[in-house]
Design an enzyme around this catalytic site. Structure first.
Site, PDB file in Angstrom:
ATOM      1  N   ALA A 138      43.189  29.936  73.707  1.00 45.57           N
ATOM      2  CA  ALA A 138      43.522  29.161  74.964  1.00 45.57           C
ATOM      3  C   ALA A 138      41.445  28.881  75.478  1.00 45.57           C
ATOM      4  CB  ALA A 138      44.289  29.662  76.179  1.00 45.57           C
ATOM      5  N   SER A 164      39.869  30.947  78.244  1.00 45.55           N
ATOM      6  CA  SER A 164      40.602  31.836  79.469  1.00 45.55           C
ATOM      7  C   SER A 164      39.410  32.440  80.263  1.00 45.55           C
ATOM      8  CB  SER A 164      40.829  32.648  78.238  1.00 45.55           C
ATOM      9  OG  SER A 164      40.228  33.453  77.676  1.00 45.55           O
ATOM     10  N   THR A 198      49.387  35.119  80.810  1.00 47.37           N
ATOM     11  CA  THR A 198      48.879  35.458  81.568  1.00 47.37           C
ATOM     12  C   THR A 198      49.481  36.168  82.997  1.00 47.37           C
ATOM     13  OG1 THR A 198      46.436  35.943  83.039  1.00 47.37           O
ATOM     14  CG2 THR A 198      47.243  33.375  82.311  1.00 47.37           C
ATOM     15  N   ASP A 199      48.971  37.036  83.068  1.00 47.74           N
ATOM     16  CA  ASP A 199      49.758  36.916  84.615  1.00 47.74           C
ATOM     17  C   ASP A 199      49.102  36.523  86.138  1.00 47.74           C
ATOM     18  OD1 ASP A 199      47.074  38.798  84.767  1.00 47.74           O
ATOM     19  OD2 ASP A 199      47.919  39.906  84.708  1.00 47.74           O
ATOM     20  N   GLU A 200      48.022  35.913  85.171  1.00 45.08           N
ATOM     21  CA  GLU A 200      47.012  35.307  86.370  1.00 45.08           C
ATOM     22  C   GLU A 200      48.457  33.662  87.212  1.00 45.08           C
ATOM     23  OE1 GLU A 200      42.857  34.839  86.491  1.00 45.08           O
ATOM     24  OE2 GLU A 200      43.203  36.054  84.712  1.00 45.08           O
ATOM     25  N   TYR A 245      41.917  27.700  85.553  1.00 41.14           N
ATOM     26  CA  TYR A 245      42.446  28.341  84.310  1.00 41.14           C
ATOM     27  C   TYR A 245      43.710  29.218  84.774  1.00 41.14           C
ATOM     28  CZ  TYR A 245      43.683  32.345  81.664  1.00 41.14           C
ATOM     29  OH  TYR A 245      44.120  33.471  80.904  1.00 41.14           O
ATOM     30  N   LYS A 264      47.263  27.703  82.688  1.00 47.88           N
ATOM     31  CA  LYS A 264      47.999  28.218  82.376  1.00 47.88           C
ATOM     32  C   LYS A 264      49.635  28.701  82.404  1.00 47.88           C
ATOM     33  CE  LYS A 264      47.640  30.817  78.854  1.00 47.88           C
ATOM     34  NZ  LYS A 264      47.756  30.663  77.444  1.00 47.88           N
ATOM     35  N   ILE A 303      28.452  43.069  89.920  1.00 48.73           N
ATOM     36  CA  ILE A 303      29.893  43.794  91.152  1.00 48.73           C
ATOM     37  C   ILE A 303      30.225  42.950  91.887  1.00 48.73           C
ATOM     38  CG2 ILE A 303      32.015  45.282  91.453  1.00 48.73           C
ATOM     39  CD1 ILE A 303      30.589  45.956  88.964  1.00 48.73           C
ATOM     40  N   GLY A 355      37.712  31.854  95.166  1.00 46.94           N
ATOM     41  CA  GLY A 355      39.201  32.106  94.681  1.00 46.94           C
ATOM     42  C   GLY A 355      39.663  33.877  93.953  1.00 46.94           C
ATOM     43  N   HIS A 356      39.249  34.268  94.079  1.00 47.64           N
ATOM     44  CA  HIS A 356      38.759  35.900  93.371  1.00 47.64           C
ATOM     45  C   HIS A 356      39.911  36.226  94.330  1.00 47.64           C
ATOM     46  CE1 HIS A 356      36.820  39.411  91.678  1.00 47.64           C
ATOM     47  NE2 HIS A 356      37.856  38.597  90.704  1.00 47.64           N
TER      48      HIS A 356
END
Length: 367
Positions: free
Chosen positions: A84, A86, A132-134, A158, A162, A214, A305-306
């Site tokens: 994938a 990712s 993925t949990d996303e 992404y 998925k 960060i 879109g974080h």
């Protein structure tokens, strides 16, 4: 005895899965299919290639005739599908590759599996899809963790790709009777992780006195899972999981990004204090002068879109299959840190040209 096709087996999680499986199931055969895109590294599998039960094939999951030939010629009964694209940032700036690999590629594998397994009457088979949990979207600070019944709400290209591939896998089970399972995992970390990801990036940047960027306030929360705990979860699903079911694999280990960065800074400072040779190898690092690496932290504009928080409820796999993580975050992060300090040639080969140029300009010795 199983004959496994592992897609994306030269990537981070796939590589660790290959070594995990070869170490535990010495009679099984593993064929790795990997396109060796930027995050796939054949050198990851150097030790595996010494094993006669292992074979590497350079190819793409979009190549259906190749996949069909591998399934048939190697009598494959189990597909473990890691392959994938990712990286969320990359999906924001160039989503096409994510659609092609994650959606079309997964569908190509499913078509090949149906033809070679179902259409030929092969009842004993399993298609396991790594997700993925996303796909579940984002959580507020007090929201309950994602379960297998949480509605999908992907927020990045992404995650959307998925989510789409998950639905395709489910559809091939419901429509055609393909024996499938899906696992949605939380953030993995450990050996062989590509340097663009948070934990290895922080480690390497500290070593070369480069800023630690960060996003926003750094309070984005993720559930973290040591990679071999993930592999044990997949193992349990292949052994005891029910066809057609989805299992969340999580570490029950929520950390804010900024707190992870602080922890790595503290642990590296400790490592430099205990091992004087590190100051010689990485003389530009603040830790070489016993200075807290946290001085390198810089806050940058948050990405589009974080998602604010991910959290996995792994009760189903615990209750049904007996899964529990072996590693705490502190033990896992220490293992990861030690691995990266001991494998500089590996990650040096993967650093971008721009990073190497920065090193050449700002660091007096080659890496």
């Amino acid at each position: 005895m199983k004959n496994l096709l592992v897609t994306g087996g030269a990537g981070f999680i796939g590589t660790n899965f290959v070594y995990y499986w070869l170490g535990k199931y010495s009679e099984d055969h593993i064929v790795v299919l990997d396109a060796l895109t930027y995050a796939g590294n054949k050198d990851n599998l150097t030790e595996a290639e010494k094993n006669p039960k292992f074979e590497f094939v350079h190819g793409n999951i979009l190549d259906q005739p190749l996949v069909e030939a591998l399934l048939e010629n190697h009598n494959i009964d189990t597909i473990v599908h890691f392959a994938a694209e990712s990286h969320v940032d990359r999906s924001i700036h160039g989503p096409d590759e994510f659609i092609n690999t994650n959606i079309v590629g997964t569908h190509t594998l499913l078509k090949a599996a149906k033809k070679i397994w179902l259409d030929a009457g092969k009842e004993s088979h399993r298609f396991h899809h790594i997700s993925t949990d996303e796909v579940y979207g984002t959580l507020g600070s007090n929201d309950p963790a994602f379960t297998e019944s949480t509605p999908y709400a992907p927020n990045s290209p992404y995650a959307a790709s998925k989510a789409s591939s998950d639905h395709l896998v489910r559809a091939y089970h419901e429509t055609y009777g393909l024996n499938t399972t899906i696992s949605n995992c939380s953030n993995n970390y450990g050996p062989f992780q590509f340097p663009e990801k948070l934990i290895p990036l922080v480690i390497i940047n500290i070593l070369f006195n480069k800023s630690l960027p960060i996003y926003g306030d750094g309070r984005q929360i993720r559930d973290w899972l040591y990679v071999d705990d993930h592999n044990r979860g997949v193992d349990l699903i292949l052994e005891k999981g029910v066809s057609g079911q989805t299992y969340n694999i999580g570490g029950t280990n929520e950390w804010a990004n900024i707190d992870i960065v602080h922890l790595i800074c503290d642990l590296l400072l400790e490592q430099f204090s205990n091992d004087k040779s590190l100051a010689e190898r990485f003389s530009a690092s603040p830790a070489a002068q016993a200075t807290d690496p946290k001085i390198l932290i810089t806050h940058v504009k948050d990405r589009l879109g974080h998602d604010r928080r991910y959290a996995i409820n792994a009760q189903k796999i615990k209750n049904d299959l007996g899964f529990l993580p072996d590693e705490s975050f502190e033990t896992g992060i220490r293992k990861t840190l030690t691995w990266f300090l001991n494998h500089q040639p590996w990650w040096n080969n993967l650093l971008s040209d721009s990073y190497k140029k920065w090193i050449a300009t700002n660091y007096s010795e080659p890496i």
